[in-house]
Motif scaffolding. Sequence first.
Motif: not given
Length: 468
Positions: A250, A309, A311-312, A333, A336, A339, A464, A468
């Motif tokens: 990322e 992945e 949950y970002g 975010q 955060d 997540r 989410l 994203r």
Amino acid sequence: MGIFQLTAFRPEIRPSDPTSTSVDTVFWESEHEAEYTIGWVRITLGLALFTSGFLVSSETAELVQEYNLNQLRVTALITVAAFLALGIMSFLLVISRQFRPWMAYALVTGDAAILGASLYFALAGMGMGGNWVVAIPTIWAAPLLLAVGALRYRPLVQIWATLATMVAVVGVAAGLGFNLTGVVNEASLGDLGESIGRLLSLPPYVMRAVILILMGAITALAMARSRRLLIRVASETARRANLARFLPAEIAPLVGENDVATWRQGRRQEGAILFVDIRGFTAYAENLDPARLSIFISSFRRRVMRATEAYGGVIDKFIGDGALVVFGIPEPQRDDCARAIACGHRILELIEQWNSKRGFDPPIRVGIGIHSGEMYYGLVGDDERLEFTVLGDTVNVAAKIEQATKRFNIALLVSEIVIMQAGQHHLWREVGREPLGGRGEHVALYAFTGTEPMAQGAANVSSLAGRR
């Protein structure tokens, strides 16, 4: 698992070498592709000349005999054969992987030699002087060959081709005798003799030569520009690929878009940290051979990556049998912490599924610790060894919370601030306070009490996928 501001050991990265190698590889492949195409063009040129010559000859056989143009026809056929042979040779060199960069100079020299020889024998066979070189059809192959040369990314080869072509044409004109004022016997040309003579004199030829040279120069300039663009693209691609070797997936694109020096300065911001570690891994690993151990670790990491992945999150690094996952990179975010909690539950769920599928005895157990707060992230190191890392007291506390899961015999523990920011007070209970902070302050630890952990996590991160 060791703690705090951990950095995984990675092989030394030397950005210049991979980049240089990648650019050289791109140019090598582009040269092969260009010569492959040009080889086909030479073959096509030869076949086109042969076809047009055959059609013209068949339709004008009486005219050829009347004006004694047999020599011109023979010369044209020889030229066709020469271009075909040279095209086939270059084509075979490329497909057999025997082509070398210097051969491009030899091939364009061959083009110029064929052109010059064709012009010379055509004019000599008809008893015409050098002033008539522009009247021979083969002369039109010169701009075509220069245009085809632009397929390469080597302007020096194009400049050489232009010079070789000019030498060939000028050499033919000089060798057959060139009258500076035009055709010697203008009377034989009839009423237009004087005008034709002027067109075949030195001044018009100078203009033609200048145009041909400018054509070669402009195509060489276009090739130089394309070469610079190719270098830029190949270098950037190689740099990003090189960064991807040691940066989270990322993060690598973001570093590619900005200056590495900016990332070396780093930044401080809020975020959530998740540590996960396999319980009793050392004893478990002693019963596995290296091949099975490698498969086991890879399977565990795949499950962590899958949950992260979903949950970002960003996996900063894998450390042996554990992992450090960050939420809030590159930008923090509001969800955060929610997540991070959902990711922890998902990891536990995937581990349970893994146990059921493989029937591990004893079953695989993990410990997960989550904390939130200010952290530093950025690139550290020099050009010889560059690395992305996350540092700060938040990282240390999260790692200590993960270690505390062993004492409390609870798979997932989170700090009070994580519960507050996630808005999940009713789903957790306090199990103790530990002096985990860097300044000795006590941190309240919470264990999950809900019966459907994933439901709350899914509710908190329902938006989410849209962001994203």
